[in-house]
Design a protein around this motif. Structure first.
Motif, mmCIF file in Angstrom:
data_model
loop_
_atom_site.group_PDB
_atom_site.id
_atom_site.type_symbol
_atom_site.label_atom_id
_atom_site.label_comp_id
_atom_site.label_asym_id
_atom_site.label_seq_id
_atom_site.Cartn_x
_atom_site.Cartn_y
_atom_site.Cartn_z
ATOM 1 N N ASP A 83 -10.348 -6.623 1.431
ATOM 2 C CA ASP A 83 -11.555 -7.107 0.751
ATOM 3 C C ASP A 83 -11.192 -8.020 -0.417
ATOM 4 O O ASP A 83 -11.799 -9.079 -0.611
ATOM 5 N N GLU A 84 -10.187 -7.635 -1.186
ATOM 6 C CA GLU A 84 -9.773 -8.443 -2.343
ATOM 7 C C GLU A 84 -9.271 -9.811 -1.914
ATOM 8 O O GLU A 84 -9.580 -10.831 -2.563
ATOM 9 N N LEU A 85 -8.504 -9.852 -0.836
ATOM 10 C CA LEU A 85 -7.885 -11.102 -0.404
ATOM 11 C C LEU A 85 -8.729 -11.863 0.613
ATOM 12 O O LEU A 85 -8.386 -12.988 0.982
ATOM 13 N N THR A 110 -6.930 5.219 -5.403
ATOM 14 C CA THR A 110 -7.882 5.331 -4.300
ATOM 15 C C THR A 110 -7.480 6.522 -3.451
ATOM 16 O O THR A 110 -6.776 7.413 -3.920
ATOM 17 N N PHE A 111 -7.887 6.572 -2.201
ATOM 18 C CA PHE A 111 -7.573 7.701 -1.338
ATOM 19 C C PHE A 111 -6.144 7.616 -0.816
ATOM 20 O O PHE A 111 -5.591 6.540 -0.625
ATOM 21 N N SER A 112 -5.562 8.775 -0.544
ATOM 22 C CA SER A 112 -4.218 8.851 0.019
ATOM 23 C C SER A 112 -4.221 8.455 1.488
ATOM 24 O O SER A 112 -5.218 8.620 2.199
ATOM 25 N N LYS A 113 -3.120 7.914 1.933
ATOM 26 C CA LYS A 113 -2.915 7.732 3.363
ATOM 27 C C LYS A 113 -3.054 9.098 4.053
ATOM 28 O O LYS A 113 -2.711 10.107 3.442
ATOM 29 N N PRO A 114 -3.568 9.167 5.276
ATOM 30 C CA PRO A 114 -3.902 8.077 6.193
ATOM 31 C C PRO A 114 -5.335 7.552 6.070
ATOM 32 O O PRO A 114 -5.784 6.810 6.947
ATOM 33 N N HIS A 115 -6.041 7.923 5.001
ATOM 34 C CA HIS A 115 -7.363 7.342 4.765
ATOM 35 C C HIS A 115 -7.214 5.819 4.682
ATOM 36 O O HIS A 115 -6.250 5.316 4.104
ATOM 37 N N PRO A 116 -8.146 5.044 5.218
ATOM 38 C CA PRO A 116 -7.984 3.592 5.279
ATOM 39 C C PRO A 116 -8.301 2.843 3.987
ATOM 40 O O PRO A 116 -8.130 1.620 3.934
ATOM 41 N N GLN A 117 -8.738 3.547 2.930
ATOM 42 C CA GLN A 117 -9.302 2.843 1.783
ATOM 43 C C GLN A 117 -8.347 1.849 1.134
ATOM 44 O O GLN A 117 -8.757 0.762 0.718
ATOM 45 N N MET A 118 -7.072 2.191 1.025
ATOM 46 C CA MET A 118 -6.123 1.248 0.418
ATOM 47 C C MET A 118 -6.102 -0.079 1.166
ATOM 48 O O MET A 118 -6.165 -1.151 0.562
ATOM 49 N N TYR A 163 1.822 8.284 8.652
ATOM 50 C CA TYR A 163 0.681 8.113 7.745
ATOM 51 C C TYR A 163 0.334 6.632 7.587
ATOM 52 O O TYR A 163 -0.832 6.263 7.513
ATOM 53 N N ASP A 164 1.360 5.777 7.538
ATOM 54 C CA ASP A 164 1.131 4.331 7.473
ATOM 55 C C ASP A 164 0.436 3.838 8.738
ATOM 56 O O ASP A 164 -0.515 3.051 8.680
ATOM 57 N N LEU A 165 0.933 4.297 9.877
ATOM 58 C CA LEU A 165 0.414 3.831 11.157
ATOM 59 C C LEU A 165 -0.999 4.359 11.406
ATOM 60 O O LEU A 165 -1.853 3.643 11.948
ATOM 61 N N GLN A 166 -1.243 5.595 10.996
ATOM 62 C CA GLN A 166 -2.585 6.161 11.132
ATOM 63 C C GLN A 166 -3.571 5.462 10.198
ATOM 64 O O GLN A 166 -4.726 5.232 10.559
ATOM 65 N N MET A 167 -3.126 5.116 9.002
ATOM 66 C CA MET A 167 -3.978 4.380 8.081
ATOM 67 C C MET A 167 -4.380 3.042 8.684
ATOM 68 O O MET A 167 -5.538 2.629 8.593
ATOM 69 N N ALA A 168 -3.419 2.362 9.304
ATOM 70 C CA ALA A 168 -3.715 1.081 9.944
ATOM 71 C C ALA A 168 -4.762 1.252 11.044
ATOM 72 O O ALA A 168 -5.730 0.484 11.125
ATOM 73 N N ALA A 178 0.876 -1.175 0.000
ATOM 74 C CA ALA A 178 0.000 0.000 0.000
ATOM 75 C C ALA A 178 0.910 1.221 0.000
ATOM 76 O O ALA A 178 1.633 1.460 0.964
ATOM 77 N N THR A 179 0.909 1.977 -1.083
ATOM 78 C CA THR A 179 1.921 3.012 -1.266
ATOM 79 C C THR A 179 1.347 4.331 -1.755
ATOM 80 O O THR A 179 0.327 4.360 -2.446
ATOM 81 N N GLY A 180 2.040 5.402 -1.409
ATOM 82 C CA GLY A 180 1.713 6.716 -1.930
ATOM 83 C C GLY A 180 2.176 6.920 -3.355
ATOM 84 O O GLY A 180 1.867 7.952 -3.968
ATOM 85 N N LYS A 181 2.919 5.968 -3.913
ATOM 86 C CA LYS A 181 3.363 6.067 -5.301
ATOM 87 C C LYS A 181 2.175 5.925 -6.248
ATOM 88 O O LYS A 181 1.144 5.351 -5.897
ATOM 89 N N ALA A 182 2.364 6.404 -7.455
ATOM 90 C CA ALA A 182 1.386 6.155 -8.510
ATOM 91 C C ALA A 182 1.621 4.760 -9.088
ATOM 92 O O ALA A 182 2.701 4.176 -8.941
ATOM 93 N N ARG A 183 0.603 4.227 -9.762
ATOM 94 C CA ARG A 183 0.693 2.869 -10.305
ATOM 95 C C ARG A 183 1.872 2.711 -11.255
ATOM 96 O O ARG A 183 2.595 1.704 -11.201
ATOM 97 N N ARG A 184 2.079 3.679 -12.133
ATOM 98 C CA ARG A 184 3.185 3.566 -13.089
ATOM 99 C C ARG A 184 4.517 3.408 -12.365
ATOM 100 O O ARG A 184 5.324 2.540 -12.702
ATOM 101 N N GLY A 185 4.736 4.236 -11.348
ATOM 102 C CA GLY A 185 5.995 4.184 -10.625
ATOM 103 C C GLY A 185 6.186 2.886 -9.868
ATOM 104 O O GLY A 185 7.282 2.326 -9.848
ATOM 105 N N LEU A 186 5.127 2.397 -9.238
ATOM 106 C CA LEU A 186 5.256 1.150 -8.487
ATOM 107 C C LEU A 186 5.533 -0.024 -9.412
ATOM 108 O O LEU A 186 6.388 -0.862 -9.120
ATOM 109 N N ASN A 187 4.818 -0.106 -10.530
ATOM 110 C CA ASN A 187 5.035 -1.222 -11.451
ATOM 111 C C ASN A 187 6.462 -1.254 -11.973
ATOM 112 O O ASN A 187 7.077 -2.323 -12.086
ATOM 113 N N ILE A 188 6.988 -0.076 -12.294
ATOM 114 C CA ILE A 188 8.374 0.001 -12.759
ATOM 115 C C ILE A 188 9.327 -0.459 -11.664
ATOM 116 O O ILE A 188 10.268 -1.232 -11.903
#
Length: 220
Positions: A154-156, A140-148, A171-176, A110-120
């Protein structure tokens, strides 16, 4: 209280990959190109982990829409085409992830990166096949929003009580916390240890390589 986790969700920048210097340099180049003034390295490090949009508006609250678009374009151009600073994995990351996967844990990002950057980045470091799923801030929403985290669980098909988020920023810890999951901090990334401990993670590790032993010792 001991808990056996099923799903381990990792932040990317600052947790698995040593990319702080490149991100700071890219921000500074884009700031200069757009003519926004000045932001210190410390201020930029503070927003690592947020989506690019949230990071920009955090640094420059009065930026207008045209400047924001210019910044975003300059940032991506510089990061992908001009910046040559390396972004290596932290020592032992590949072996640690392989060990966790072989043990039977489900792994996600779960990352603040964009999809293109993460895939690379995943392809560059040959980690794509180790993760069961990933989520990026432009999906989806940025951290610390829980949506990611909520989407990953939900997927898994994994409940919050069986999920732990591992990251280097508050931000990671607050999202959790917002998603109802446990959190583990790592001390070597963007936010310092006292700041992380204030978020009350299960533990703050100085090396990711210590994670398997911690999880093994704390299984229910």
């Amino acid at each position: 209280m001991k808990t056996a986790f099923t799903l381990l969700v990792f932040d990317w920048d600052g947790t698995l990959v040593d990319s702080q210097a490149r991100i700071v340099a890219t921000f500074k180049a884009a700031i200069q190109a757009v003519g926004l003034g000045h932001a210190s390295s410390a201020a930029i490090r503070n927003v690592i982990g947020l989506s690019l949009e949230h990071a920009i508006y955090h640094l420059f609250p009065t930026i207008n829409a045209q400047q924001y678009q210019q910044f975003k374009e300059c940032y991506r151009q510089y990061y992908f085409a001009e910046d040559t600073l390396p972004t290596p994995l932290f020592t032992g990351v590949t072996q640690t992830l392989q060990k966790l996967r072989a043990t039977g844990y489900w792994l996600a990002v779960a990352t603040g990166k964009a999809r293109r950057g993460l895939n690379i980045a995943l392809a560059e470091h040959q980690l794509t096949e180790l993760f069961h799923t990933t989520r990026c801030a432009d999906e989806t929403f940025s951290k610390p929003h829980p949506q990611m985290l909520l989407e990953i669980m939900d997927e898994l098909g994994v409940i919050p009580e069986k999920t732990v988020m591992i990251g280097d920023t508050e931000y990671d810890l607050q999202m959790a916390k917002n998603a109802g999951t446990a959190a583990i901090a790592v001390s070597y990334g963007a936010h310092d240890k006292p700041r992380l401990l204030a978020c009350q993670p299960l533990i703050c590790l100085d090396n990711l390589t210590d994670l398997p032993a911690y999880l093994d010792a704390n299984e229910a």
